[in-house]
Motif scaffolding. Structure first.
Motif, PDB file in Angstrom:
ATOM      1  N   VAL A 135       0.854  -1.194   0.000  1.00  0.00           N
ATOM      2  CA  VAL A 135       0.000   0.000   0.000  1.00  0.00           C
ATOM      3  C   VAL A 135       0.885   1.237   0.000  1.00  0.00           C
ATOM      4  N   LEU A 136       0.505   2.242  -0.775  1.00  0.00           N
ATOM      5  CA  LEU A 136       1.234   3.505  -0.818  1.00  0.00           C
ATOM      6  C   LEU A 136       1.287   4.091   0.580  1.00  0.00           C
ATOM      7  N   HIS A 137       2.482   4.315   1.086  1.00  0.00           N
ATOM      8  CA  HIS A 137       2.659   4.840   2.448  1.00  0.00           C
ATOM      9  C   HIS A 137       2.485   6.350   2.400  1.00  0.00           C
ATOM     10  N   ASP A 138       1.214   6.776   2.339  1.00  0.00           N
ATOM     11  CA  ASP A 138       0.890   8.186   2.122  1.00  0.00           C
ATOM     12  C   ASP A 138      -0.533   8.442   2.628  1.00  0.00           C
ATOM     13  N   VAL A 180      -3.599   1.126  -8.781  1.00  0.00           N
ATOM     14  CA  VAL A 180      -2.180   1.019  -8.451  1.00  0.00           C
ATOM     15  C   VAL A 180      -1.396   2.119  -9.154  1.00  0.00           C
ATOM     16  N   LYS A 181      -0.255   2.427  -8.547  1.00  0.00           N
ATOM     17  CA  LYS A 181       0.631   3.472  -9.073  1.00  0.00           C
ATOM     18  C   LYS A 181       2.059   2.956  -9.013  1.00  0.00           C
ATOM     19  N   ARG A 182       2.828   3.225 -10.070  1.00  0.00           N
ATOM     20  CA  ARG A 182       4.245   2.870 -10.051  1.00  0.00           C
ATOM     21  C   ARG A 182       4.998   3.928  -9.255  1.00  0.00           C
ATOM     22  N   THR A 183       5.802   3.477  -8.293  1.00  0.00           N
ATOM     23  CA  THR A 183       6.627   4.362  -7.471  1.00  0.00           C
ATOM     24  C   THR A 183       8.075   3.885  -7.603  1.00  0.00           C
ATOM     25  N   PRO A 184       9.028   4.645  -7.089  1.00  0.00           N
ATOM     26  CA  PRO A 184      10.415   4.162  -7.125  1.00  0.00           C
ATOM     27  C   PRO A 184      10.596   2.822  -6.400  1.00  0.00           C
ATOM     28  N   GLU A 185       9.711   2.519  -5.439  1.00  0.00           N
ATOM     29  CA  GLU A 185       9.784   1.257  -4.694  1.00  0.00           C
ATOM     30  C   GLU A 185       9.065   0.122  -5.403  1.00  0.00           C
ATOM     31  N   GLY A 186       8.359   0.395  -6.483  1.00  0.00           N
ATOM     32  CA  GLY A 186       7.579  -0.611  -7.197  1.00  0.00           C
ATOM     33  C   GLY A 186       6.111  -0.214  -7.216  1.00  0.00           C
ATOM     34  N   LEU A 187       5.247  -1.135  -7.633  1.00  0.00           N
ATOM     35  CA  LEU A 187       3.811  -0.852  -7.663  1.00  0.00           C
ATOM     36  C   LEU A 187       3.278  -0.751  -6.246  1.00  0.00           C
ATOM     37  N   ARG A 188       2.374   0.198  -6.032  1.00  0.00           N
ATOM     38  CA  ARG A 188       1.744   0.375  -4.728  1.00  0.00           C
ATOM     39  C   ARG A 188       0.254   0.618  -4.933  1.00  0.00           C
ATOM     40  N   LEU A 189      -0.542   0.078  -4.016  1.00  0.00           N
ATOM     41  CA  LEU A 189      -1.986   0.296  -4.019  1.00  0.00           C
ATOM     42  C   LEU A 189      -2.271   1.729  -3.569  1.00  0.00           C
ATOM     43  N   VAL A 190      -3.064   2.444  -4.344  1.00  0.00           N
ATOM     44  CA  VAL A 190      -3.456   3.819  -4.025  1.00  0.00           C
ATOM     45  C   VAL A 190      -4.886   3.830  -3.484  1.00  0.00           C
ATOM     46  N   HIS A 191      -5.726   2.958  -4.039  1.00  0.00           N
ATOM     47  CA  HIS A 191      -7.135   2.918  -3.641  1.00  0.00           C
ATOM     48  C   HIS A 191      -7.679   1.510  -3.861  1.00  0.00           C
ATOM     49  N   GLU A 192      -8.549   1.099  -2.942  1.00  0.00           N
ATOM     50  CA  GLU A 192      -9.257  -0.173  -3.110  1.00  0.00           C
ATOM     51  C   GLU A 192     -10.693   0.004  -2.631  1.00  0.00           C
ATOM     52  N   HIS A 193     -11.596  -0.714  -3.284  1.00  0.00           N
ATOM     53  CA  HIS A 193     -13.019  -0.672  -2.921  1.00  0.00           C
ATOM     54  C   HIS A 193     -13.586  -2.069  -3.128  1.00  0.00           C
ATOM     55  N   TYR A 194     -14.226  -2.584  -2.101  1.00  0.00           N
ATOM     56  CA  TYR A 194     -14.820  -3.916  -2.156  1.00  0.00           C
ATOM     57  C   TYR A 194     -16.305  -3.803  -1.861  1.00  0.00           C
ATOM     58  N   GLY A 200      -5.659   7.198   4.250  1.00  0.00           N
ATOM     59  CA  GLY A 200      -4.284   7.262   4.722  1.00  0.00           C
ATOM     60  C   GLY A 200      -3.761   5.904   5.138  1.00  0.00           C
ATOM     61  N   TRP A 201      -2.439   5.730   4.973  1.00  0.00           N
ATOM     62  CA  TRP A 201      -1.797   4.459   5.262  1.00  0.00           C
ATOM     63  C   TRP A 201      -2.032   4.019   6.704  1.00  0.00           C
ATOM     64  N   ASP A 202      -1.938   4.942   7.658  1.00  0.00           N
ATOM     65  CA  ASP A 202      -2.103   4.577   9.069  1.00  0.00           C
ATOM     66  C   ASP A 202      -3.499   4.041   9.366  1.00  0.00           C
ATOM     67  N   ALA A 203      -4.529   4.690   8.833  1.00  0.00           N
ATOM     68  CA  ALA A 203      -5.907   4.234   9.059  1.00  0.00           C
ATOM     69  C   ALA A 203      -6.145   2.879   8.399  1.00  0.00           C
ATOM     70  N   ILE A 204      -5.593   2.701   7.202  1.00  0.00           N
ATOM     71  CA  ILE A 204      -5.740   1.413   6.520  1.00  0.00           C
ATOM     72  C   ILE A 204      -5.043   0.319   7.325  1.00  0.00           C
ATOM     73  N   ARG A 205      -3.884   0.620   7.874  1.00  0.00           N
ATOM     74  CA  ARG A 205      -3.136  -0.371   8.669  1.00  0.00           C
ATOM     75  C   ARG A 205      -3.954  -0.835   9.877  1.00  0.00           C
ATOM     76  N   VAL A 206      -4.599   0.089  10.555  1.00  0.00           N
ATOM     77  CA  VAL A 206      -5.421  -0.268  11.715  1.00  0.00           C
ATOM     78  C   VAL A 206      -6.543  -1.215  11.282  1.00  0.00           C
ATOM     79  N   SER A 207      -7.228  -0.892  10.196  1.00  0.00           N
ATOM     80  CA  SER A 207      -8.323  -1.747   9.714  1.00  0.00           C
ATOM     81  C   SER A 207      -7.824  -3.113   9.287  1.00  0.00           C
TER      82      SER A 207
END
Length: 152
Positions: free
Chosen positions: A52-55, A133-147, A69-76
């Motif tokens: 996940v994009l750390h942002d 997903v978005k390409r970052t210098p670290e590789g692909l990262r999830l920007v948004h997800e919806h289920y 935000g990354w922190d809120a997603i981490r808690v969930s």
């Protein structure tokens, strides 16, 4: 003449160094989605969150709950993966490029096992997803997800 040749070679080297990366390929996004959902299905919050994009701009929506935000997603993710009683079975999905460095995947999945939604307990739930997903210098990262849950 040697000076002109050296200048041309230097210019070509500089241009090659600044060349844009190739557009994000559908196969790379498909593999990312498979890996991300496998990490979630396996109950591995560390691996899932590393993707996940750390942002603060990252977002996740599931069962009507929006995490920003990354922190809120981490808690969930930590809360949900601890009590997960089902496995994610990926269905079909398509990838659509959004730009040279971003794409969206839209598809189906099934939650095999018991799924708790509020005060309801559901079994073997069909669902749908959208993952950006978005390409970052670290590789692909999830920007948004919806289920969401689909009707049977």
């Amino acid at each position: 003449m040697k000076t002109k040749l050296a200048a041309c070679v230097a210019l070509l080297v500089l241009c090659a160094c600044n060349a844009a990366p190739p557009p994000l390929g559908a196969a790379d996004v498909q593999q990312f989605v498979r890996d991300y959902l496998a990490a979630n299905s396996a109950g591995d919050p560390g691996k899932a969150m590393a993707m996940v994009l750390h942002d603060a701009s990252a977002s996740s929506i599931a069962a009507g709950k929006i995490d920003r935000g990354w922190d809120a997603i981490r808690v969930s993710v930590d809360e949900n993966l601890k009590k997960r009683e089902q496995k994610i079975e990926l269905g079909t999905f398509e990838v659509t490029p959004l730009s040279a460095d971003a794409a969206v995947a839209v598809g189906t999945l099934n939650l095999r096992g018991t799924y708790h939604l509020g005060n309801m307990v559901l079994d073997n739930v069909p669902g749908a997803f959208t993952i950006v997903v978005k390409r970052t210098p670290e590789g692909l990262r999830l920007v948004h997800e919806h289920y969401s849950i689909r009707t049977k």
